[in-house]
Design a protein around this motif. Structure first.
Motif, PDB file in Angstrom:
ATOM      1  N   ASN A  57       2.902 -12.116  -4.278  1.00  0.00           N
ATOM      2  CA  ASN A  57       1.808 -12.250  -5.235  1.00  0.00           C
ATOM      3  C   ASN A  57       1.182 -13.644  -5.086  1.00  0.00           C
ATOM      4  O   ASN A  57       1.851 -14.654  -5.313  1.00  0.00           O
ATOM      5  CB  ASN A  57       2.336 -12.059  -6.657  1.00  0.00           C
ATOM      6  N   TYR A  66       3.091  -4.256   0.807  1.00  0.00           N
ATOM      7  CA  TYR A  66       3.531  -5.210  -0.207  1.00  0.00           C
ATOM      8  C   TYR A  66       3.416  -6.610   0.359  1.00  0.00           C
ATOM      9  O   TYR A  66       3.732  -6.855   1.523  1.00  0.00           O
ATOM     10  CB  TYR A  66       4.989  -4.920  -0.606  1.00  0.00           C
ATOM     11  N   VAL A  75       1.378   2.052   1.786  1.00  0.00           N
ATOM     12  CA  VAL A  75       1.301   1.080   0.698  1.00  0.00           C
ATOM     13  C   VAL A  75       1.970  -0.183   1.219  1.00  0.00           C
ATOM     14  O   VAL A  75       3.139  -0.156   1.606  1.00  0.00           O
ATOM     15  CB  VAL A  75       1.995   1.572  -0.589  1.00  0.00           C
ATOM     16  N   GLN A  84       2.637  -7.959  -4.895  1.00  0.00           N
ATOM     17  CA  GLN A  84       1.446  -7.149  -5.120  1.00  0.00           C
ATOM     18  C   GLN A  84       1.441  -6.072  -4.047  1.00  0.00           C
ATOM     19  O   GLN A  84       2.010  -6.263  -2.966  1.00  0.00           O
ATOM     20  CB  GLN A  84       0.173  -7.971  -4.973  1.00  0.00           C
ATOM     21  N   ASP A  85       0.800  -4.956  -4.335  1.00  0.00           N
ATOM     22  CA  ASP A  85       0.698  -3.909  -3.327  1.00  0.00           C
ATOM     23  C   ASP A  85      -0.756  -3.525  -3.128  1.00  0.00           C
ATOM     24  O   ASP A  85      -1.610  -3.809  -3.961  1.00  0.00           O
ATOM     25  CB  ASP A  85       1.545  -2.692  -3.689  1.00  0.00           C
ATOM     26  N   ARG A  86      -1.008  -2.908  -1.995  1.00  0.00           N
ATOM     27  CA  ARG A  86      -2.344  -2.380  -1.697  1.00  0.00           C
ATOM     28  C   ARG A  86      -2.158  -1.113  -0.870  1.00  0.00           C
ATOM     29  O   ARG A  86      -1.222  -1.003  -0.082  1.00  0.00           O
ATOM     30  CB  ARG A  86      -3.215  -3.383  -0.958  1.00  0.00           C
ATOM     31  N   ARG A  87      -3.048  -0.167  -1.111  1.00  0.00           N
ATOM     32  CA  ARG A  87      -2.996   1.102  -0.388  1.00  0.00           C
ATOM     33  C   ARG A  87      -3.994   1.057   0.752  1.00  0.00           C
ATOM     34  O   ARG A  87      -5.120   0.593   0.605  1.00  0.00           O
ATOM     35  CB  ARG A  87      -3.311   2.264  -1.318  1.00  0.00           C
ATOM     36  N   GLN A  88      -3.550   1.552   1.913  1.00  0.00           N
ATOM     37  CA  GLN A  88      -4.420   1.695   3.085  1.00  0.00           C
ATOM     38  C   GLN A  88      -4.079   3.050   3.699  1.00  0.00           C
ATOM     39  O   GLN A  88      -3.062   3.190   4.373  1.00  0.00           O
ATOM     40  CB  GLN A  88      -4.171   0.569   4.085  1.00  0.00           C
ATOM     41  N   GLU A  94       3.052  -9.173   5.052  1.00  0.00           N
ATOM     42  CA  GLU A  94       3.116  -7.950   4.265  1.00  0.00           C
ATOM     43  C   GLU A  94       3.867  -6.894   5.058  1.00  0.00           C
ATOM     44  O   GLU A  94       3.882  -6.928   6.290  1.00  0.00           O
ATOM     45  CB  GLU A  94       1.735  -7.444   3.832  1.00  0.00           C
TER      46      GLU A  94
END
Length: 114
Positions: A71, A68, A66, A58-62, A27
């Motif tokens: 998927n 990536y 953000v 897909q992404d996720r915030r931390q 990621e």
């Protein structure tokens, strides 16, 4: 995901390089891709949004970041194409990986602190 949509998403060099770098690294965030590809943040963000809308990322915030990733719900044939492309063409992203390695102050992943 159908093959036409998949290959159209990969038809742009920035999107292809971004996807292969993310496949290589697991990621990455926008700032890392900006550094690795030597491309402006708005351009990277636009391409990542396209890859996300195609279902490739897909992404996720931390916190402020953000991240990536590929998927995990991609069909097996699509994952296979990405993996084989990466394995057979490592030289294609070598300069980008060197740029990423030169980057100072990279964001830490949740997996490193949890």
């Amino acid at each position: 995901m159908n093959p036409l949509q998949f290959y159209k998403c990969l038809a742009d060099e920035t999107r292809l390089r971004s996807l292969l770098l993310i496949a290589q690294e697991g990621e990455l965030c926008v700032c890392e891709l900006t550094e690795a590809l030597d491309v402006s943040q708005p351009k990277i963000s636009r391409h990542l949004a396209q890859l996300r809308s195609c279902g490739l990322l897909q992404d996720r915030r931390q916190g402020q970041w953000v991240f990536y990733r590929i998927n995990p719900a991609l069909p097996a044939w699509a994952k296979s194409v990405l993996n084989e492309t990466l394995e057979a063409n490592r030289a294609f992203i070598d300069d980008n990986l060197r740029g990423l390695c030169r980057m100072g102050d990279r964001p830490e992943r949740a997996s490193l602190c949890c």
